[in-house]
Design a protein around this motif. Structure first.
Motif, PDB file in Angstrom:
ATOM      1  N   ALA A  71       0.830  -1.212   0.000  1.00 17.07           N
ATOM      2  CA  ALA A  71       0.000   0.000   0.000  1.00 17.07           C
ATOM      3  C   ALA A  71       0.858   1.252   0.000  1.00 17.07           C
ATOM      4  O   ALA A  71       0.549   2.219  -0.713  1.00 17.07           O
ATOM      5  CB  ALA A  71      -0.932  -0.009   1.209  1.00 17.07           C
ATOM      6  N   VAL A  72       1.944   1.268   0.763  1.00 16.52           N
ATOM      7  CA  VAL A  72       2.844   2.430   0.798  1.00 16.52           C
ATOM      8  C   VAL A  72       3.486   2.627  -0.566  1.00 16.52           C
ATOM      9  O   VAL A  72       3.611   3.756  -1.045  1.00 16.52           O
ATOM     10  CB  VAL A  72       3.909   2.245   1.908  1.00 16.52           C
ATOM     11  N   GLU A  73       3.862   1.534  -1.185  1.00 17.57           N
ATOM     12  CA  GLU A  73       4.448   1.640  -2.530  1.00 17.57           C
ATOM     13  C   GLU A  73       3.421   2.196  -3.521  1.00 17.57           C
ATOM     14  O   GLU A  73       3.749   3.034  -4.353  1.00 17.57           O
ATOM     15  CB  GLU A  73       4.934   0.267  -2.975  1.00 17.57           C
ATOM     16  N   ALA A  74       2.176   1.765  -3.401  1.00 12.52           N
ATOM     17  CA  ALA A  74       1.129   2.284  -4.282  1.00 12.52           C
ATOM     18  C   ALA A  74       0.867   3.759  -4.014  1.00 12.52           C
ATOM     19  O   ALA A  74       0.676   4.545  -4.953  1.00 12.52           O
ATOM     20  CB  ALA A  74      -0.151   1.481  -4.105  1.00 12.52           C
ATOM     21  N   VAL A  75       0.857   4.170  -2.758  1.00 13.90           N
ATOM     22  CA  VAL A  75       0.639   5.587  -2.420  1.00 13.90           C
ATOM     23  C   VAL A  75       1.788   6.428  -2.966  1.00 13.90           C
ATOM     24  O   VAL A  75       1.576   7.502  -3.533  1.00 13.90           O
ATOM     25  CB  VAL A  75       0.497   5.767  -0.888  1.00 13.90           C
ATOM     26  N   THR A  76       3.021   5.953  -2.805  1.00 14.67           N
ATOM     27  CA  THR A  76       4.192   6.688  -3.281  1.00 14.67           C
ATOM     28  C   THR A  76       4.202   6.784  -4.799  1.00 14.67           C
ATOM     29  O   THR A  76       4.543   7.826  -5.367  1.00 14.67           O
ATOM     30  CB  THR A  76       5.483   6.002  -2.787  1.00 14.67           C
ATOM     31  N   ASP A  77       3.803   5.719  -5.478  1.00 14.99           N
ATOM     32  CA  ASP A  77       3.767   5.709  -6.946  1.00 14.99           C
ATOM     33  C   ASP A  77       2.499   6.331  -7.498  1.00 14.99           C
ATOM     34  O   ASP A  77       2.308   6.382  -8.707  1.00 14.99           O
ATOM     35  CB  ASP A  77       3.895   4.271  -7.467  1.00 14.99           C
ATOM     36  N   ARG A  78       1.597   6.743  -6.607  1.00 12.54           N
ATOM     37  CA  ARG A  78       0.299   7.338  -6.983  1.00 12.54           C
ATOM     38  C   ARG A  78      -0.517   6.395  -7.872  1.00 12.54           C
ATOM     39  O   ARG A  78      -1.071   6.783  -8.884  1.00 12.54           O
ATOM     40  CB  ARG A  78       0.503   8.683  -7.660  1.00 12.54           C
ATOM     41  N   SER A  85      -5.439  -4.021   1.656  1.00  5.37           N
ATOM     42  CA  SER A  85      -4.549  -3.105   2.365  1.00  5.37           C
ATOM     43  C   SER A  85      -5.342  -1.942   2.925  1.00  5.37           C
ATOM     44  O   SER A  85      -4.998  -0.783   2.757  1.00  5.37           O
ATOM     45  CB  SER A  85      -3.466  -2.585   1.418  1.00  5.37           C
ATOM     46  N   LEU A  86      -6.429  -2.243   3.581  1.00  8.34           N
ATOM     47  CA  LEU A  86      -7.325  -1.206   4.066  1.00  8.34           C
ATOM     48  C   LEU A  86      -6.780  -0.453   5.273  1.00  8.34           C
ATOM     49  O   LEU A  86      -7.297   0.592   5.637  1.00  8.34           O
ATOM     50  CB  LEU A  86      -8.677  -1.829   4.418  1.00  8.34           C
ATOM     51  N   LEU A  87      -5.724  -0.946   5.899  1.00  7.64           N
ATOM     52  CA  LEU A  87      -5.188  -0.296   7.076  1.00  7.64           C
ATOM     53  C   LEU A  87      -4.284   0.897   6.743  1.00  7.64           C
ATOM     54  O   LEU A  87      -3.982   1.699   7.606  1.00  7.64           O
ATOM     55  CB  LEU A  87      -4.391  -1.297   7.920  1.00  7.64           C
ATOM     56  N   THR A  88      -3.845   1.006   5.497  1.00  8.31           N
ATOM     57  CA  THR A  88      -2.913   2.064   5.110  1.00  8.31           C
ATOM     58  C   THR A  88      -3.489   2.884   3.965  1.00  8.31           C
ATOM     59  O   THR A  88      -3.969   2.342   2.979  1.00  8.31           O
ATOM     60  CB  THR A  88      -1.566   1.454   4.668  1.00  8.31           C
ATOM     61  N   SER A  89      -3.423   4.182   4.125  1.00 10.67           N
ATOM     62  CA  SER A  89      -3.815   5.101   3.063  1.00 10.67           C
ATOM     63  C   SER A  89      -2.835   6.262   3.089  1.00 10.67           C
ATOM     64  O   SER A  89      -1.997   6.371   3.985  1.00 10.67           O
ATOM     65  CB  SER A  89      -5.246   5.599   3.286  1.00 10.67           C
ATOM     66  N   ALA A  90      -2.954   7.176   2.123  1.00 10.49           N
ATOM     67  CA  ALA A  90      -2.051   8.326   2.069  1.00 10.49           C
ATOM     68  C   ALA A  90      -2.192   9.191   3.311  1.00 10.49           C
ATOM     69  O   ALA A  90      -1.213   9.747   3.818  1.00 10.49           O
ATOM     70  CB  ALA A  90      -2.335   9.141   0.809  1.00 10.49           C
ATOM     71  N   ALA A  91      -3.401   9.289   3.846  1.00 15.69           N
ATOM     72  CA  ALA A  91      -3.623  10.116   5.027  1.00 15.69           C
ATOM     73  C   ALA A  91      -3.075   9.492   6.298  1.00 15.69           C
ATOM     74  O   ALA A  91      -2.806  10.193   7.274  1.00 15.69           O
ATOM     75  CB  ALA A  91      -5.123  10.379   5.191  1.00 15.69           C
ATOM     76  N   SER A  92      -2.881   8.181   6.316  1.00 16.21           N
ATOM     77  CA  SER A  92      -2.420   7.519   7.533  1.00 16.21           C
ATOM     78  C   SER A  92      -0.898   7.446   7.651  1.00 16.21           C
ATOM     79  O   SER A  92      -0.389   6.924   8.631  1.00 16.21           O
ATOM     80  CB  SER A  92      -3.002   6.103   7.611  1.00 16.21           C
ATOM     81  N   ASP A 167       8.404  -4.272  13.751  1.00  9.37           N
ATOM     82  CA  ASP A 167       8.795  -2.907  13.411  1.00  9.37           C
ATOM     83  C   ASP A 167       9.851  -3.019  12.321  1.00  9.37           C
ATOM     84  O   ASP A 167      10.916  -3.619  12.535  1.00  9.37           O
ATOM     85  CB  ASP A 167       9.352  -2.214  14.652  1.00  9.37           C
ATOM     86  N   THR A 168       9.571  -2.480  11.127  1.00 10.45           N
ATOM     87  CA  THR A 168      10.491  -2.615  10.001  1.00 10.45           C
ATOM     88  C   THR A 168      10.813  -1.255   9.406  1.00 10.45           C
ATOM     89  O   THR A 168      10.100  -0.276   9.612  1.00 10.45           O
ATOM     90  CB  THR A 168       9.872  -3.482   8.884  1.00 10.45           C
ATOM     91  N   ILE A 169      11.896  -1.226   8.662  1.00 13.20           N
ATOM     92  CA  ILE A 169      12.249  -0.071   7.845  1.00 13.20           C
ATOM     93  C   ILE A 169      12.102  -0.506   6.399  1.00 13.20           C
ATOM     94  O   ILE A 169      12.693  -1.499   5.977  1.00 13.20           O
ATOM     95  CB  ILE A 169      13.705   0.399   8.128  1.00 13.20           C
ATOM     96  N   PHE A 170      11.311   0.236   5.637  1.00 17.97           N
ATOM     97  CA  PHE A 170      10.998  -0.124   4.253  1.00 17.97           C
ATOM     98  C   PHE A 170      11.450   1.012   3.358  1.00 17.97           C
ATOM     99  O   PHE A 170      11.022   2.152   3.508  1.00 17.97           O
ATOM    100  CB  PHE A 170       9.492  -0.345   4.120  1.00 17.97           C
ATOM    101  N   LYS A 171      12.356   0.695   2.449  1.00 22.35           N
ATOM    102  CA  LYS A 171      12.883   1.712   1.527  1.00 22.35           C
ATOM    103  C   LYS A 171      12.502   1.325   0.122  1.00 22.35           C
ATOM    104  O   LYS A 171      12.732   0.192  -0.308  1.00 22.35           O
ATOM    105  CB  LYS A 171      14.394   1.816   1.666  1.00 22.35           C
ATOM    106  N   LEU A 172      11.909   2.258  -0.572  1.00 18.13           N
ATOM    107  CA  LEU A 172      11.513   1.989  -1.958  1.00 18.13           C
ATOM    108  C   LEU A 172      12.681   2.073  -2.891  1.00 18.13           C
ATOM    109  O   LEU A 172      13.632   2.725  -2.683  1.00 18.13           O
ATOM    110  CB  LEU A 172      10.431   2.988  -2.390  1.00 18.13           C
TER     111      LEU A 172
END
Length: 172
Positions: A71-78, A85-92, A167-172
């Protein structure tokens, strides 16, 4: 003849029943061994159930983290956020680097123990004075974003017996 019969009867050694006592003691020992074996088997069953619950909880939490990463990758790539992935959105996605976020404290504050939860923070802008970057002093990489993803989940949403936090670190 009667006297002869009496002499034969009296000459036999008297039986005292020692075999009966030995057999009863052996049966008692075998019963104690059986009870101890049942207790050990019951304890092993409980340990296996706890191990299974802990593993299942960790796998569920890992699945929540993977969905959040997608979801974070999708938000970043627009692009469209994938289903599930309902727990993550651009606002969260949080951008505050100095909020003193503690994953352990965050997990202990989860209201519903059976409901998965997620916290996503963008931390690639956290370098410099006052920030809390892991690579302090290294220039920020503006080409890709870095996120701290913290997820909480339990083994069974209806009847949670074990929970996990990743707890993770995720880098695109």
């Amino acid at each position: 003849m009667n006297r002869l019969h009496r002499l034969q009867f009296q000459s036999r050694p008297r039986q005292r029943g020692a075999v009966l006592y030995v057999a009863l003691i052996m049966l008692l020992l075998l019963a104690l061994l059986g009870v101890a074996g049942m207790q050990v088997a019951g304890m092993q069953e409980k340990m296996a159930a706890n191990y299974r619950a802990a593993g299942r909880s960790f796998q569920n939490t890992e699945g929540v983290v993977r969905n959040a990463e997608r979801a974070v990758e999708a938000v970043t790539d627009r692009t469209a956020i994938p289903s599930g992935s309902l727990l993550t959105s651009a606002a969260s996605i949080g951008q505050n680097c100095e909020d003193g976020f503690d994953p352990v404290q965050w997990a202990s504050l989860q209201a519903s123990p059976g409901v998965p939860a997620i916290n996503v923070r963008q931390i690639d802008q956290c370098g410099g004075p006052g920030g809390n970057a892991l690579d302090m002093g290294v220039p920020n990489d503006r080409t890709s974003a870095t996120f701290q993803i913290t997820a909480y989940s339990a083994d069974d949403p209806a009847n949670p017996t074990s929970s996990s936090v990743i707890d993770t670190i995720f880098k695109l």
